[in-house]
Design a protein around this motif. Sequence first.
Motif, PDB file in Angstrom:
ATOM      1  N   SER A 106      58.484  38.777  61.424  1.00 24.00           N
ATOM      2  CA  SER A 106      58.607  37.950  60.108  1.00 24.00           C
ATOM      3  C   SER A 106      58.324  39.097  59.036  1.00 24.00           C
ATOM      4  O   SER A 106      57.696  40.168  59.351  1.00 24.00           O
ATOM      5  CB  SER A 106      57.517  36.956  60.134  1.00 24.00           C
ATOM      6  OG  SER A 106      56.165  37.360  60.596  1.00 24.00           O
ATOM      7  N   SER A 107      58.352  38.762  57.647  1.00 23.41           N
ATOM      8  CA  SER A 107      57.981  39.560  56.592  1.00 23.41           C
ATOM      9  C   SER A 107      58.044  38.374  55.402  1.00 23.41           C
ATOM     10  O   SER A 107      58.491  37.355  55.517  1.00 23.41           O
ATOM     11  CB  SER A 107      59.150  40.328  56.322  1.00 23.41           C
ATOM     12  OG  SER A 107      60.587  39.947  55.932  1.00 23.41           O
ATOM     13  N   GLY A 108      57.401  39.111  54.467  1.00 24.71           N
ATOM     14  CA  GLY A 108      57.534  38.231  53.276  1.00 24.71           C
ATOM     15  C   GLY A 108      56.736  38.989  52.177  1.00 24.71           C
ATOM     16  O   GLY A 108      55.754  39.876  52.230  1.00 24.71           O
ATOM     17  N   GLN A 109      56.897  38.682  50.684  1.00 28.20           N
ATOM     18  CA  GLN A 109      56.178  39.287  49.666  1.00 28.20           C
ATOM     19  C   GLN A 109      56.224  38.463  48.327  1.00 28.20           C
ATOM     20  O   GLN A 109      57.507  37.550  48.190  1.00 28.20           O
ATOM     21  CB  GLN A 109      56.891  40.506  49.194  1.00 28.20           C
ATOM     22  CG  GLN A 109      58.242  40.503  49.024  1.00 28.20           C
ATOM     23  CD  GLN A 109      59.134  41.945  48.300  1.00 28.20           C
ATOM     24  OE1 GLN A 109      58.515  42.838  48.869  1.00 28.20           O
ATOM     25  NE2 GLN A 109      60.042  41.799  47.508  1.00 28.20           N
ATOM     26  N   PRO A 110      55.360  38.398  47.465  1.00 28.08           N
ATOM     27  CA  PRO A 110      55.461  37.542  46.525  1.00 28.08           C
ATOM     28  C   PRO A 110      55.966  38.361  45.283  1.00 28.08           C
ATOM     29  O   PRO A 110      56.266  39.397  45.292  1.00 28.08           O
ATOM     30  CB  PRO A 110      53.840  37.349  46.024  1.00 28.08           C
ATOM     31  CG  PRO A 110      53.385  38.534  46.570  1.00 28.08           C
ATOM     32  CD  PRO A 110      54.179  38.809  47.696  1.00 28.08           C
ATOM     33  N   GLY A 111      56.677  37.621  44.284  1.00 28.19           N
ATOM     34  CA  GLY A 111      57.082  38.495  42.976  1.00 28.19           C
ATOM     35  C   GLY A 111      56.838  37.549  41.987  1.00 28.19           C
ATOM     36  O   GLY A 111      56.258  36.526  41.953  1.00 28.19           O
ATOM     37  N   THR A 112      56.972  38.327  40.369  1.00 29.05           N
ATOM     38  CA  THR A 112      56.328  37.750  39.482  1.00 29.05           C
ATOM     39  C   THR A 112      57.434  37.711  38.455  1.00 29.05           C
ATOM     40  O   THR A 112      58.133  38.664  38.027  1.00 29.05           O
ATOM     41  CB  THR A 112      55.210  38.218  38.814  1.00 29.05           C
ATOM     42  OG1 THR A 112      54.039  38.203  39.748  1.00 29.05           O
ATOM     43  CG2 THR A 112      54.589  37.636  37.731  1.00 29.05           C
ATOM     44  N   ALA A 113      57.827  36.677  37.663  1.00 30.53           N
ATOM     45  CA  ALA A 113      58.632  36.598  36.426  1.00 30.53           C
ATOM     46  C   ALA A 113      59.889  37.013  36.930  1.00 30.53           C
ATOM     47  O   ALA A 113      60.508  38.022  35.592  1.00 30.53           O
ATOM     48  CB  ALA A 113      57.940  36.972  35.437  1.00 30.53           C
ATOM     49  N   PHE A 114      60.688  36.849  37.744  1.00 29.33           N
ATOM     50  CA  PHE A 114      62.059  37.367  38.142  1.00 29.33           C
ATOM     51  C   PHE A 114      62.782  36.369  38.328  1.00 29.33           C
ATOM     52  O   PHE A 114      62.499  35.202  38.656  1.00 29.33           O
ATOM     53  CB  PHE A 114      62.261  38.454  39.097  1.00 29.33           C
ATOM     54  CG  PHE A 114      61.303  39.575  39.137  1.00 29.33           C
ATOM     55  CD1 PHE A 114      61.785  40.602  38.088  1.00 29.33           C
ATOM     56  CD2 PHE A 114      60.126  39.797  40.037  1.00 29.33           C
ATOM     57  CE1 PHE A 114      61.031  41.701  37.970  1.00 29.33           C
ATOM     58  CE2 PHE A 114      59.592  41.093  39.638  1.00 29.33           C
ATOM     59  CZ  PHE A 114      59.842  41.937  38.761  1.00 29.33           C
ATOM     60  N   ASP A 115      64.441  36.427  38.069  1.00 27.86           N
ATOM     61  CA  ASP A 115      65.239  35.359  38.539  1.00 27.86           C
ATOM     62  C   ASP A 115      65.754  35.680  39.693  1.00 27.86           C
ATOM     63  O   ASP A 115      66.831  34.857  40.281  1.00 27.86           O
ATOM     64  CB  ASP A 115      66.200  35.018  37.392  1.00 27.86           C
ATOM     65  CG  ASP A 115      67.015  36.154  37.183  1.00 27.86           C
ATOM     66  OD1 ASP A 115      66.800  37.365  37.776  1.00 27.86           O
ATOM     67  OD2 ASP A 115      67.862  36.117  36.305  1.00 27.86           O
ATOM     68  N   SER A 116      65.320  36.612  40.601  1.00 30.42           N
ATOM     69  CA  SER A 116      65.797  36.952  41.812  1.00 30.42           C
ATOM     70  C   SER A 116      64.550  36.836  42.600  1.00 30.42           C
ATOM     71  O   SER A 116      63.282  37.161  42.185  1.00 30.42           O
ATOM     72  CB  SER A 116      66.460  38.267  41.983  1.00 30.42           C
ATOM     73  OG  SER A 116      65.448  39.416  41.531  1.00 30.42           O
ATOM     74  N   ILE A 117      64.602  36.510  43.795  1.00 34.00           N
ATOM     75  CA  ILE A 117      63.498  36.192  44.954  1.00 34.00           C
ATOM     76  C   ILE A 117      63.896  36.998  46.184  1.00 34.00           C
ATOM     77  O   ILE A 117      65.071  36.873  46.880  1.00 34.00           O
ATOM     78  CB  ILE A 117      63.236  34.625  45.203  1.00 34.00           C
ATOM     79  CG1 ILE A 117      63.500  33.774  44.182  1.00 34.00           C
ATOM     80  CG2 ILE A 117      62.179  34.434  46.276  1.00 34.00           C
ATOM     81  CD1 ILE A 117      63.271  32.415  44.310  1.00 34.00           C
ATOM     82  N   THR A 118      63.091  38.097  46.380  1.00 30.17           N
ATOM     83  CA  THR A 118      63.483  39.026  47.356  1.00 30.17           C
ATOM     84  C   THR A 118      62.588  39.024  48.465  1.00 30.17           C
ATOM     85  O   THR A 118      61.343  38.820  48.497  1.00 30.17           O
ATOM     86  CB  THR A 118      63.250  40.414  46.874  1.00 30.17           C
ATOM     87  OG1 THR A 118      64.452  40.576  46.020  1.00 30.17           O
ATOM     88  CG2 THR A 118      63.715  41.676  48.071  1.00 30.17           C
ATOM     89  N   ALA A 119      63.034  38.561  49.627  1.00 31.81           N
ATOM     90  CA  ALA A 119      62.507  38.598  51.153  1.00 31.81           C
ATOM     91  C   ALA A 119      62.883  39.959  51.794  1.00 31.81           C
ATOM     92  O   ALA A 119      63.840  40.795  51.864  1.00 31.81           O
ATOM     93  CB  ALA A 119      62.595  37.609  52.168  1.00 31.81           C
ATOM     94  N   PRO A 120      61.504  40.965  52.065  1.00 29.54           N
ATOM     95  CA  PRO A 120      61.765  42.252  52.615  1.00 29.54           C
ATOM     96  C   PRO A 120      62.368  42.091  53.945  1.00 29.54           C
ATOM     97  O   PRO A 120      62.042  41.169  54.742  1.00 29.54           O
ATOM     98  CB  PRO A 120      60.127  42.743  52.576  1.00 29.54           C
ATOM     99  CG  PRO A 120      59.480  41.660  52.447  1.00 29.54           C
ATOM    100  CD  PRO A 120      60.357  40.538  51.752  1.00 29.54           C
ATOM    101  N   ALA A 121      63.086  43.130  54.147  1.00 32.01           N
ATOM    102  CA  ALA A 121      63.521  43.570  55.515  1.00 32.01           C
ATOM    103  C   ALA A 121      62.633  43.295  56.711  1.00 32.01           C
ATOM    104  O   ALA A 121      61.548  43.428  56.580  1.00 32.01           O
ATOM    105  CB  ALA A 121      64.169  44.798  55.751  1.00 32.01           C
ATOM    106  N   LEU A 122      62.932  42.967  57.811  1.00 33.06           N
ATOM    107  CA  LEU A 122      62.352  42.867  59.191  1.00 33.06           C
ATOM    108  C   LEU A 122      62.975  43.585  60.213  1.00 33.06           C
ATOM    109  O   LEU A 122      64.090  43.710  60.029  1.00 33.06           O
ATOM    110  CB  LEU A 122      61.661  41.468  59.524  1.00 33.06           C
ATOM    111  CG  LEU A 122      62.815  40.481  59.493  1.00 33.06           C
ATOM    112  CD1 LEU A 122      63.766  40.506  60.895  1.00 33.06           C
ATOM    113  CD2 LEU A 122      62.183  38.936  59.611  1.00 33.06           C
TER     114      LEU A 122
END
Length: 143
Positions: free
Chosen positions: A45-61
């Motif tokens: 599993s993986s995950g990361q927060p983002g701020t004020a973007f119109d893209s939502i990126t989940a990091p590679a696992l």
Amino acid sequence: AIYYRVAAAGEPATYSWSFSARTASAGGVVLAYQGVDTVSPVDASSGQPGTAFDSITAPALSTTVQDAVLIGFFGMANNPSITEPDGMTEQAEVVQNAGKDKLALEAADAVLPATGSSGSRTATASRTGDNIGQLIALRPEGP
């Protein structure tokens, strides 16, 4: 947060969650998958927060088994619509637009035929906002 449960015979017809009174807004997605290893279902599993973007990126696992099911979860404040990443199939989209705290959730999946890196996955939102992208890989049942 991501929770999982291995269903067994005799499961109740419904479940409920509760939150403290301080929780301003919440949403959720429940997905069901068959053919998953019941002893050790999560391969990575993986995950990361983002701020004020119109893209939502989940990091590679990185997977250790072939044919793992990769599930992406993408959430954002501000009630946007969210489009699943390329190469993934949308399984659910939830938009909570009542009250003062609005949010949207997207869940999508894909099968990873080979072991190794899943590559990062990026969903696209219709507006900017604080967000989180998470990936989980489910290990298939053995023969």
